[in-house]
Motif scaffolding. Structure first.
Motif, short mmCIF file in Angstrom:
data_model
loop_
_atom_site.label_atom_id
_atom_site.label_comp_id
_atom_site.label_asym_id
_atom_site.label_seq_id
_atom_site.Cartn_x
_atom_site.Cartn_y
_atom_site.Cartn_z
N GLY A 50 0.78 -1.23 0.00
CA GLY A 50 0.00 0.00 0.00
C GLY A 50 0.81 1.27 0.00
N ASP A 51 1.94 1.29 0.70
CA ASP A 51 2.68 2.56 0.81
C ASP A 51 4.19 2.39 0.85
N ILE A 52 4.69 1.21 0.46
CA ILE A 52 6.15 1.02 0.46
C ILE A 52 6.65 1.05 -0.98
N ALA A 162 4.59 10.58 10.06
CA ALA A 162 5.52 9.88 10.97
C ALA A 162 5.63 8.40 10.59
N HIS A 163 4.53 7.82 10.12
CA HIS A 163 4.54 6.42 9.65
C HIS A 163 5.48 6.30 8.44
N GLU A 164 5.36 7.22 7.48
CA GLU A 164 6.23 7.15 6.29
C GLU A 164 7.69 7.37 6.67
N ILE A 165 7.93 8.28 7.60
CA ILE A 165 9.31 8.49 8.06
C ILE A 165 9.81 7.22 8.75
N GLY A 166 8.92 6.53 9.47
CA GLY A 166 9.28 5.25 10.08
C GLY A 166 9.82 4.28 9.04
N HIS A 167 9.16 4.22 7.87
CA HIS A 167 9.68 3.38 6.78
C HIS A 167 11.06 3.89 6.35
N ALA A 168 11.17 5.20 6.14
CA ALA A 168 12.43 5.76 5.60
C ALA A 168 13.61 5.51 6.53
N TRP A 172 9.72 -1.84 8.59
CA TRP A 172 8.70 -2.44 7.73
C TRP A 172 7.38 -2.39 8.48
N HIS A 173 6.32 -2.87 7.85
CA HIS A 173 5.04 -2.97 8.56
C HIS A 173 5.12 -4.09 9.61
N GLU A 174 4.49 -3.84 10.75
CA GLU A 174 4.56 -4.81 11.85
C GLU A 174 3.97 -6.16 11.44
#
Ligand SMILES: [Zn+2]
Length: 265
Positions: A50-52, A162-168, A172-174
Motif C-alpha cells: 500500500g505505501d512502500i 511519521a509512519h512514512e518516516i518510520g519506513h524511511a 517495515w510494517h509490523e
C-alpha cells in the motif's frame, strides 16, 4: 518491530505478469529461497503493502534476467542523521512533516538535517518530500542512497507522515513479521482480490526485533484493503487494537534506539 537487515543482496529476475496495474519479480534470498514480489504500479513507482516504494518502474524494466541488486530495504542512516529537502509541499503538509520529524527526534536518537546550499556537499544521500495527488503517502524502507523520494498525499496528517518516516528510517510494517500468524488472523475472504499480495510476508528482507507490537504506528489498520467494509486483519488477543495513528509506541521507539545505537558506537 520488523527492521531492515544490514547487508543483504538479492538476485532478481523479471518475469511476465499480465495485469496492467500490477507487476512482479522473483528474487533469491541469501539461502537461495525463491520469493515472488508482486507490486502495484503507481505514478511511475512499484509499490508494495500500500505505501512502500520498491523501485522506479523504469529501473525494474532495466533489470536483466539475473542480476544482483541492492536489497529492497535499504541501509541505516549514518549516525542516525537524516538529511532532507522539501519539494513542492503545501504549507499544511510541510508542517505535518515537520511535526512528524519532531516526534521521532524528541523520542529517539534520529536527527533530521535540512539541506541548504551551504551544507549540501556534505549530504549526498537525503529524503526529498514531494506532494502526491493520490490518497496514500508512501516511502522507501531504509536509506537507498542519493535522492530518495517520500510522497506526501494531500492533507497528510502528522502521524501518517511519521509512519512514512518510520519506513524511511528502516521499519517495515509490523504485520509483515515472520511470526505474525501467532498474533493476528488475516481474513482473506474480506480482502479486495487485487490487493491480497499486500498481505504477503517478505520474510527474506527483514529482521524481527523485540516482541510483536499491536500498538505499533507501523501496523496495518484492521480494515486495510477491505472489499466489503469488514475487517481484514484481526488480533488474536481480543483486548487490543491495531492500526493506531496517534503515537509512537514504546517498541517503535525501542526498535529505532536499538538499530541506531549500534551505528553510534
Ligand atoms: Zn506503511
Amino acid at each position: 518491530m520488523r527492521i531492515i537487515k544490514y547487508v543483504f543482496f538479492l538476485i532478481v529476475s523479471g518475469v511476465g505478469f499480465s495485469a496492467e496495474n500490477f507487476g512482479n519479480f522473483i528474487y533469491y534470498d541469501s539461502q537461495a529461497r525463491a520469493k515472488e514480489i508482486i507490486y502495484e504500479k503507481e505514478d511511475g513507482f512499484a509499490v508494495v503493502e500500500g505505501d512502500i516504494l520498491v523501485k522506479k518502474l523504469s529501473q525494474i524494466d532495466k533489470i536483466p534476467r539475473a542480476a544482483i541488486i541492492r536489497q529492497i530495504g535499504g541501509e541505516r542512516w549514518v549516525n542516525g542523521e537524516v538529511p532532507y529537502k522539501f519539494g513542492d509541499l503545501s504549507e499544511e503538509n510541510k508542517n505535518a512533516v515537520l511535526n512528524a520529524m519532531h516526534l521521532w527526534e524528541t523520542q529517539t536518537v534520529i536527527k533530521f538535517i535540512e539541506i541548504t546550499t551551504e551544507n549540501a556537499h556534505n549530504y549526498p544521500d537525503y529524503l526529498l518530500f514531494v506532494s502526491f495527488n493520490g490518497k496514500n503517502s508512501s516511502s522507501f524502507v531504509g536509506k537507498q542512497g542519493g535522492e530518495q523520494i517520500v510522497k506526501i498525499a494531500i492533507s497528510c496528517k502528522p502521524f501518517s507522515a511519521a509512519h512514512e518516516i518510520g519506513h524511511a528510517i528502516g521499519l517495515w510494517h509490523e504485520q509483515s513479521r515472520a511470526d505474525r500468524d501467532k498474533y493476528v488472523t488475516i481474513l482473506w475472504d474480506n480482502i479486495d482480490e487485487d490487493y491480497k499480495f499486500n498481505f504477503n510476508q517478505h520474510i527474506g528482507d527483514g529482521q524481527d526485533l523485540l516482541e510483536y507490537d499491536y500498538d505499533s504506528l507501523m501496523h496495518y489498520s484492521a480494515y486495510a484493503f477491505s472489499k466489503n467494509g469488514q475487517q481484514t486483519i484481526t488480533p488474536v488477543n481480543k483486548d487490543v487494537n491495531i492500526g493506531q495513528r496517534t503515537h509512537l509506541s514504546d517498541k517503535d521507539i525501542a526498535a529505532i534506539m536499538v538499530m541506531y545505537a549500534r551505528s553510534l558506537m
